[in-house]
Design an enzyme around this catalytic site. Structure first.
Site, PDB file in Angstrom:
ATOM      1  CB  THR A  28      -0.884  -0.011   1.276  1.00 49.23           C
ATOM      2  OG1 THR A  28      -1.671  -1.201   1.254  1.00 49.23           O
ATOM      3  CG2 THR A  28      -1.803   1.190   1.335  1.00 49.23           C
ATOM      4  CG  ASP A  84       6.339   4.963   6.304  1.00 50.43           C
ATOM      5  OD1 ASP A  84       5.961   5.676   5.364  1.00 50.43           O
ATOM      6  OD2 ASP A  84       5.613   4.122   6.853  1.00 50.43           O
ATOM      7  N   GLY A  95       3.564   1.812   7.732  1.00 50.95           N
ATOM      8  CA  GLY A  95       2.273   2.194   8.309  1.00 50.95           C
ATOM      9  C   GLY A  95       1.930   3.659   8.172  1.00 50.95           C
ATOM     10  N   GLY A  96       2.758   4.395   7.426  1.00 47.17           N
ATOM     11  CA  GLY A  96       2.436   5.801   7.169  1.00 47.17           C
ATOM     12  C   GLY A  96       1.049   5.951   6.546  1.00 47.17           C
ATOM     13  CD  GLU A 103       1.565  -1.776   4.383  1.00 44.06           C
ATOM     14  OE1 GLU A 103       1.377  -1.030   3.416  1.00 44.06           O
ATOM     15  OE2 GLU A 103       2.251  -1.434   5.364  1.00 44.06           O
TER      16      GLU A 103
HETATM   17  O1  LIG Z   1       0.612   1.970   5.436  1.00 44.91           O
HETATM   18  C1  LIG Z   1       1.329   2.273   4.490  1.00 44.91           C
HETATM   19  C2  LIG Z   1       2.558   1.600   4.094  1.00 44.91           C
HETATM   20  O2  LIG Z   1       3.285   1.012   5.106  1.00 44.91           O
HETATM   21  C3  LIG Z   1       3.414   2.281   3.062  1.00 44.91           C
HETATM   22  O3  LIG Z   1       4.048   1.241   2.379  1.00 44.91           O
HETATM   23  C4  LIG Z   1       4.458   3.231   3.610  1.00 44.91           C
HETATM   24  O4  LIG Z   1       3.820   4.217   4.391  1.00 44.91           O
HETATM   25  C5  LIG Z   1       5.251   3.889   2.478  1.00 44.91           C
HETATM   26  O5  LIG Z   1       4.402   4.668   1.714  1.00 44.91           O
HETATM   27  P1  LIG Z   1       4.886   5.482   0.459  1.00 44.91           P
HETATM   28  O6  LIG Z   1       5.242   4.507  -0.594  1.00 44.91           O
HETATM   29  O7  LIG Z   1       3.693   6.329   0.086  1.00 44.91           O
HETATM   30  O8  LIG Z   1       6.061   6.329   0.889  1.00 44.91           O
END
Ligand SMILES: O=C[C@H](O)[C@H](O)[C@H](O)COP(=O)(O)O
Length: 219
Positions: A28, A84, A95-96, A103
């Site tokens: 995600t 993140d 988890g951002g 996940e």
């Molecule tokens: O809950 C979200 C996930 O762990 C994402 O994989 C994580 O936050 C990284 O997100 P992004 O690819 O938007 O930087």
């Protein structure tokens, strides 16, 4: 190059881990969204996808992909997801986007976890990014007090309900010098569903998009 171009580079590099006929776990977030786009363009005929969130499930379906229920797939060959933060030991904070629990389940059911990110996520140690903790709403205040006892400063993520119907506390100030220990300590607090430290189930491969090209690290 901007961050999006670097994320896209990492996402496209992950295609090398996808073989026809596989079942693919899909994470995600914005980097994973680039991966879903790349899958659409690559037209590799996989058996199906397991999504780590409702948002990802919708995106996969919009591309016309076959989305499978993890309960019917058994273990899956490969899982592609962002992060993140990632440390040199392949441990992650995730988890951002609030999807950390599903996940972690999909990552744990996968034989290979390929983490894709722009190089800004490559860190000497974890802990700058506020740690997301998924809590059942009933236990929110109790869990927050326990996190304070562990040295953290929790903040409720306003207006957010996870796919599992829960709340997220974002926690700063924790000592993550032993990530596995902190992952397990937090998960032992009654009312916590899971937290965003991926130390027990680390990544197997890190793919960072950088101005000098792809940086690939394997355990
Ligand atoms: O809950 C979200 C996930 O762990 C994402 O994989 C994580 O936050 C990284 O997100 P992004 O690819 O938007 O930087």
């Amino acid at each position: 190059m901007n961050a999006d171009a670097l994320k896209k580079m990492a996402a496209e590099a992950a295609l090398r881990y996808i073989q026809p006929g596989m079942i693919v776990g899909v994470g995600t977030g914005s980097t994973t969204n680039f991966f879903i786009e790349a899958l659409g363009a690559a037209r590799i005929h996989v058996d199906g996808y397991v999504a780590s969130s409702l948002a990802t499930e919708n995106r996969l379906k919009m591309q016309g992909f076959n989305v499978l229920d993890l309960n019917g797939t058994g273990d899956i060959p490969v899982y592609i997801d962002g992060a993140d933060e990632a440390d040199p030991h392949f441990r992650l904070i995730k988890g951002g986007g609030g999807a950390l629990t599903r996940e972690k389940v999909v990552a744990s059911a996968a034989r290979l976890f390929v983490c894709i990110a722009d190089v800004s996520k490559d860190k000497p140690m974890l802990g700058k990014f506020p740690l997301p903790v998924e809590v059942i709403p009933f236990a929110r205040s109790y869990v927050a007090r326990q996190l304070v006892k562990l040295g953290g400063s929790p903040t409720l993520r306003d207006g957010v309900t996870t796919d599992n119907g829960n709340a997220i506390l974002d926690v700063t100030g924790l000592d993550l010098s032993d990530p596995l220990r902190m992952e397990e300590t937090i998960n032992a607090i009654p009312g916590v569903l899971d937290n965003g430290i991926f130390a027990r189930r680390r990544a197997d491969v890190l793919l960072f998009g950088s101005a000098d090209g792809i940086i690939e690290r394997k355990t």
